[in-house]
Design a protein around this motif. Structure first.
Motif, PDB file in Angstrom:
ATOM      1  N   ALA A   1       0.842  -1.201   0.000  1.00 38.62           N
ATOM      2  CA  ALA A   1       0.000   0.000   0.000  1.00 38.62           C
ATOM      3  C   ALA A   1       0.878   1.252   0.000  1.00 38.62           C
ATOM      4  O   ALA A   1       0.631   2.201  -0.756  1.00 38.62           O
ATOM      5  CB  ALA A   1      -0.937  -0.010   1.206  1.00 38.62           C
ATOM      6  N   TYR A   2       1.918   1.270   0.832  1.00 42.00           N
ATOM      7  CA  TYR A   2       2.863   2.389   0.864  1.00 42.00           C
ATOM      8  C   TYR A   2       3.536   2.569  -0.498  1.00 42.00           C
ATOM      9  O   TYR A   2       3.628   3.688  -1.017  1.00 42.00           O
ATOM     10  CB  TYR A   2       3.918   2.154   1.945  1.00 42.00           C
ATOM     11  CG  TYR A   2       5.159   3.005   1.799  1.00 42.00           C
ATOM     12  CD1 TYR A   2       5.150   4.350   2.157  1.00 42.00           C
ATOM     13  CD2 TYR A   2       6.350   2.474   1.292  1.00 42.00           C
ATOM     14  CE1 TYR A   2       6.284   5.141   2.021  1.00 42.00           C
ATOM     15  CE2 TYR A   2       7.484   3.253   1.160  1.00 42.00           C
ATOM     16  CZ  TYR A   2       7.444   4.576   1.517  1.00 42.00           C
ATOM     17  OH  TYR A   2       8.567   5.360   1.374  1.00 42.00           O
ATOM     18  N   ALA A   3       4.003   1.455  -1.089  1.00 39.83           N
ATOM     19  CA  ALA A   3       4.713   1.520  -2.373  1.00 39.83           C
ATOM     20  C   ALA A   3       3.826   2.068  -3.486  1.00 39.83           C
ATOM     21  O   ALA A   3       4.336   2.679  -4.434  1.00 39.83           O
ATOM     22  CB  ALA A   3       5.238   0.136  -2.749  1.00 39.83           C
ATOM     23  N   ARG A   4       2.521   1.911  -3.377  1.00 41.77           N
ATOM     24  CA  ARG A   4       1.603   2.439  -4.397  1.00 41.77           C
ATOM     25  C   ARG A   4       1.203   3.893  -4.114  1.00 41.77           C
ATOM     26  O   ARG A   4       1.121   4.720  -5.007  1.00 41.77           O
ATOM     27  CB  ARG A   4       0.355   1.567  -4.484  1.00 41.77           C
ATOM     28  CG  ARG A   4       0.638   0.219  -5.108  1.00 41.77           C
ATOM     29  CD  ARG A   4      -0.632  -0.509  -5.379  1.00 41.77           C
ATOM     30  NE  ARG A   4      -0.384  -1.835  -5.918  1.00 41.77           N
ATOM     31  CZ  ARG A   4      -1.341  -2.675  -6.235  1.00 41.77           C
ATOM     32  NH1 ARG A   4      -2.603  -2.332  -6.071  1.00 41.77           N
ATOM     33  NH2 ARG A   4      -1.040  -3.861  -6.708  1.00 41.77           N
ATOM     34  N   ILE A   5       0.910   4.188  -2.848  1.00 44.64           N
ATOM     35  CA  ILE A   5       0.425   5.525  -2.487  1.00 44.64           C
ATOM     36  C   ILE A   5       1.515   6.582  -2.623  1.00 44.64           C
ATOM     37  O   ILE A   5       1.265   7.683  -3.128  1.00 44.64           O
ATOM     38  CB  ILE A   5      -0.152   5.514  -1.052  1.00 44.64           C
ATOM     39  CG1 ILE A   5      -1.446   4.712  -1.025  1.00 44.64           C
ATOM     40  CG2 ILE A   5      -0.379   6.930  -0.538  1.00 44.64           C
ATOM     41  CD1 ILE A   5      -1.988   4.459   0.367  1.00 44.64           C
ATOM     42  N   LYS A   6       2.735   6.275  -2.189  1.00 46.05           N
ATOM     43  CA  LYS A   6       3.824   7.265  -2.186  1.00 46.05           C
ATOM     44  C   LYS A   6       4.012   7.928  -3.554  1.00 46.05           C
ATOM     45  O   LYS A   6       3.946   9.155  -3.666  1.00 46.05           O
ATOM     46  CB  LYS A   6       5.121   6.630  -1.696  1.00 46.05           C
ATOM     47  CG  LYS A   6       6.290   7.597  -1.658  1.00 46.05           C
ATOM     48  CD  LYS A   6       7.576   6.859  -1.278  1.00 46.05           C
ATOM     49  CE  LYS A   6       8.788   7.719  -1.463  1.00 46.05           C
ATOM     50  NZ  LYS A   6       9.163   7.928  -2.854  1.00 46.05           N
ATOM     51  N   PRO A   7       4.226   7.174  -4.649  1.00 48.10           N
ATOM     52  CA  PRO A   7       4.415   7.853  -5.942  1.00 48.10           C
ATOM     53  C   PRO A   7       3.118   8.410  -6.536  1.00 48.10           C
ATOM     54  O   PRO A   7       3.132   9.450  -7.198  1.00 48.10           O
ATOM     55  CB  PRO A   7       5.004   6.767  -6.836  1.00 48.10           C
ATOM     56  CG  PRO A   7       4.553   5.474  -6.244  1.00 48.10           C
ATOM     57  CD  PRO A   7       4.446   5.724  -4.764  1.00 48.10           C
TER      58      PRO A   7
END
Length: 192
Positions: free
Chosen positions: A87-93
């Protein structure tokens, strides 16, 4: 001295009489010809029920009183089947959040940006992420700058996301309900 006083009287007279017909001028959504009593704050040359001091454009492109736009700040909570790290890897960018490594090392401007109260990047891989940064969202063809925060926490094998926003520039109000809808759709699309 008498010329200055006479000039001021003419300017004030024109402002009061020219605006009595509800023909007001706006700059960045703020009425520049609406005059309030400097002591009481009461309107002198306009009816606040008929002529708002601030106007804005709603999602349909119509001019409305800024108070009719709905809340300018908000938050949304989303549960996802994605693990917290994915979820972090998708939301950040997708939302433009920056980590320390995304800044140019040794650059004074980067140091200032990292020192800004808007920026936050606290990570505990596998359990919790707390991010903050400036971002943008387009509504009705206009791009708005927002201050955004997101907390992503582990929730069983999935994750729980709390995303919040506020305007980064109060001079450019937006349709609050349309902003909430657009950001919620964007967050859900990012997590699917």
């Amino acid at each position: 001295m008498e010329i200055k006083i006479a000039g001021m009287a003419v300017v004030i007279g024109l402002a009061l009489s020219g605006c009595a017909a509800k023909d007001h001028y706006y700059s960045n959504g703020v009425c520049v010809t609406c005059i309030n009593n400097p002591i009481t704050g009461e309107p002198l040359n306009y009816d606040p029920n008929e002529t708002p001091q601030q106007v804005a454009t709603n999602a349909q492109g119509e001019s409305v009183d800024v108070n009719a736009l709905g809340p300018q700040r908000g938050s949304v909570d989303v549960e996802s089947s994605l693990d917290v790290d994915t979820a972090y890897a998708r939301i950040k960018p997708a939302f433009g959040f920056r980590a320390e490594g995304d800044f140019e090392q040794g650059n004074t401007m980067s140091k200032w940006q990292m020192g800004d109260a808007a920026w936050r990047h606290t990570v505990t891989p596998g359990s919790f992420y707390d991010l903050g940064d400036y971002g943008t969202q387009t509504l009705g063809g206009t791009q708005y700058s927002i201050l955004q925060r997101v907390q992503i926490q582990k929730n069983g094998s999935g994750s729980r996301i709390h995303y919040s926003w506020a305007p980064a520039d109060d001079r450019l109000p937006y349709d609050g309900n349309a902003m909430e809808s657009a950001l919620t759709q964007r967050l859900n699309a990012t997590l699917n």
